[in-house]
Design an enzyme around this catalytic site. Structure first.
Site, short mmCIF file in Angstrom:
data_model
loop_
_atom_site.label_atom_id
_atom_site.label_comp_id
_atom_site.label_asym_id
_atom_site.label_seq_id
_atom_site.Cartn_x
_atom_site.Cartn_y
_atom_site.Cartn_z
N ARG A 231 54.30 29.19 78.99
CA ARG A 231 53.90 28.96 77.64
C ARG A 231 52.69 28.91 77.31
O ARG A 231 52.03 28.38 78.02
CB ARG A 231 54.79 27.66 77.20
N HIS A 279 53.12 38.16 74.67
CA HIS A 279 54.19 37.33 75.27
C HIS A 279 55.48 38.27 75.24
O HIS A 279 56.50 38.33 74.51
CB HIS A 279 54.57 36.35 73.78
P1 NDP Z 1 63.90 26.66 84.74
O1 NDP Z 1 64.19 25.31 83.96
O2 NDP Z 1 65.12 27.18 85.66
O3 NDP Z 1 62.82 26.22 85.78
C1 NDP Z 1 61.62 25.04 85.45
C2 NDP Z 1 61.00 24.80 86.48
O4 NDP Z 1 59.81 23.98 86.23
C3 NDP Z 1 61.56 24.21 87.53
O5 NDP Z 1 61.29 24.52 89.09
C4 NDP Z 1 61.28 22.34 87.30
O6 NDP Z 1 61.14 21.81 88.16
C5 NDP Z 1 59.70 22.99 86.72
N1 NDP Z 1 59.29 21.95 86.12
C6 NDP Z 1 59.62 21.47 84.89
N2 NDP Z 1 58.75 20.49 84.68
C7 NDP Z 1 57.96 20.11 85.43
C8 NDP Z 1 56.98 19.37 85.73
N3 NDP Z 1 56.72 18.38 84.96
N4 NDP Z 1 56.48 19.28 86.92
C9 NDP Z 1 56.63 20.16 87.64
N5 NDP Z 1 57.47 21.15 87.73
C10 NDP Z 1 58.06 20.94 86.73
O7 NDP Z 1 63.14 27.60 83.77
P2 NDP Z 1 62.85 29.15 83.88
O8 NDP Z 1 62.68 29.50 85.30
O9 NDP Z 1 64.25 29.73 83.55
O10 NDP Z 1 62.19 29.57 82.86
C11 NDP Z 1 60.85 28.91 82.99
C12 NDP Z 1 59.94 29.01 81.66
O11 NDP Z 1 59.37 30.41 81.51
C13 NDP Z 1 60.77 28.69 80.49
O12 NDP Z 1 60.71 27.47 80.06
C14 NDP Z 1 59.84 29.60 79.44
O13 NDP Z 1 58.69 28.84 78.84
C15 NDP Z 1 59.02 30.63 80.14
N6 NDP Z 1 59.60 32.10 79.93
C16 NDP Z 1 58.67 32.99 79.31
C17 NDP Z 1 58.67 34.17 79.05
C18 NDP Z 1 57.91 35.16 78.67
O14 NDP Z 1 58.30 36.30 78.28
N7 NDP Z 1 56.70 34.99 78.81
C19 NDP Z 1 60.32 34.68 79.24
C20 NDP Z 1 61.48 33.86 79.76
C21 NDP Z 1 60.90 32.29 80.02
P3 NDP Z 1 62.76 21.10 88.93
O15 NDP Z 1 62.87 22.40 89.93
O16 NDP Z 1 62.51 19.96 89.67
O17 NDP Z 1 63.75 21.15 87.54
C1 OXD Z 2 61.81 33.01 76.72
C2 OXD Z 2 60.65 33.72 76.25
O1 OXD Z 2 61.64 31.70 76.74
O2 OXD Z 2 60.67 34.83 75.77
O3 OXD Z 2 62.95 33.62 77.01
O4 OXD Z 2 59.53 33.10 76.01
#
Ligand code: NDP
Ligand code: OXD
Length: 316
Positions: A231, A279
């Protein structure tokens, strides 16, 4: 034509056309783009991307909110989000897109794509030193659905991989770190930083100059590299520019920005060491996502638990 289920879906999106979502959801259920007033009792589900603030607040029969993306920060921007389960996207199709993006950007930086594009522009025939992927450590911030899949693919491509998460995680062949204590050791062992974190109060602004300074600079790439597809508000755009100017960073691939669309006045657009995508790392494609969404609704109505429900306390 299958008979439509009871209860209506409210589809509320900002920033793109809901046409295809509307068309596909409407094959099984009645879908509206606006409720019949603030207390419309006919709405049982909401499917949203950046819904209008307070739109969902008064709906008395709303049973669940479905995010059109994997991230849910766009839902929490609304102060009036009712206390019903929020389901986010977890889907092979989306994961595949993100894995492709990460592999593409890591390989491009590793194989000096920026240098070769600049050389081609000036018709320069010069072969730089080559190093194997195994000389490079890619550090993934966020070892969730997307981070873990990217880690597997990077390992298969020969890179060394580190991962950082909130809670302790284990993954074969990945050096894992977690929490505040693990952050600096993780960064100190990383040449290419890939950010796949959700945006939460804890992660906002985490990609700043101080953090970037901890990345390994004396490496086979000739400097540290940042790739952010999580993000935009995880990062400070100005700190990235500063880090690029003083050599803290060699290059960056940015898919997300503090302000989107990236303002035309942003120096990131023209920076020779920055690769910009709008994005677009992993698109939410309704052709792949609507059916599982409708299946979840049907299963929920049969009494089965919803999957991929957001932990409101954690914010993702
Ligand atoms: P998940 O919820 O599966 O994974 C999130 C990861 O981030 C987990 O490993 C979590 O830790 C870690 N995390 C969260 N908070 C913290 C913190 N404070 N400190 C350290 N680690 C942290 O999410 P996804 O993998 O499905 O997606 C990740 C992000 O990708 C989405 O939230 C979105 O913002 C972004 N995204 C962007 C897209 C784009 O087109 N640019 C498309 C899709 C998604 P833990 O394992 O301990 O829970
Ligand atoms: C998502 C994105 O969160 O597209 O899936 O950013």
């Amino acid at each position: 034509m299958p008979e439509k289920e009871q209860g209506r879906i409210l589809l509320s999106v900002t920033g793109f056309s809901p046409r295809l979502w509307l068309e596909l959801l409407s094959k099984s259920r009645e879908v509206v783009l606006e409720p019949d007033g603030p207390n419309d009792p006919s709405i049982t589900y909401a499917v949203v991307w950046k819904q209008r603030p307070n739109l969902l607040a008064g709906l008395p029969n709303l049973r669940a909110i479905f995010s059109i993306g994997a991230g849910v920060d766009h839902i929490f921007n609304d102060p009036g989000v009712p206390d019903v389960p929020i389901v986010r996207v977890v889907a092979d199709n989306l994961t595949q897109y993100m894995t492709e993006y990460v592999l593409w950007r890591v390989l491009d930086h590793h194989r000096q794509g920026m240098l070769f594009r600049a050389q081609q522009k000036r018709k320069i025939w010069r072969e730089p030193a080559q190093r194997p992927a195994s000389d490079i450590s890619v550090g993934i911030m966020g070892l969730g659905q997307l981070g873990r899949a990217a880690a597997h693919t990077l390992l298969s491509a020969g890179f060394r991989v580190n991962g950082w998460s909130r809670r302790e995680q284990t993954m074969t062949d990945v050096a894992t770190f977690c929490g505040d204590d693990g952050l600096i050791p993780f960064l100190n062992a990383t040449d290419i930083l890939v950010v796949l974190l959700p945006l939460t109060p804890q992660t906002t602004g985490i990609i700043n100059y101080e953090l970037l300074r901890e990345l390994r600079k004396r490496n086979g790439l000739g400097g540290a590299v940042l790739i952010n597809a999580g993000r935009g508000r995880l990062q400070k755009d100005a700190d990235i520019l500063r880090a690029l100017e003083d050599g803290t960073l060699k290059e960056a691939s940015l898919d997300v920005f503090e302000v989107e669309p990236l303002p035309r006045t942003s120096p990131l657009w023209n920076h020779p060491a920055v690769f910009v995508t709008p994005h677009a790392a992993a698109t939410s494609d309704p052709v792949h996502l609507v059916e599982p969404m409708l299946e979840q609704m049907a299963a929920f109505e049969r009494g089965e638990p919803l999957q991929y429900v957001v932990d409101r306390g954690a914010g993702y």
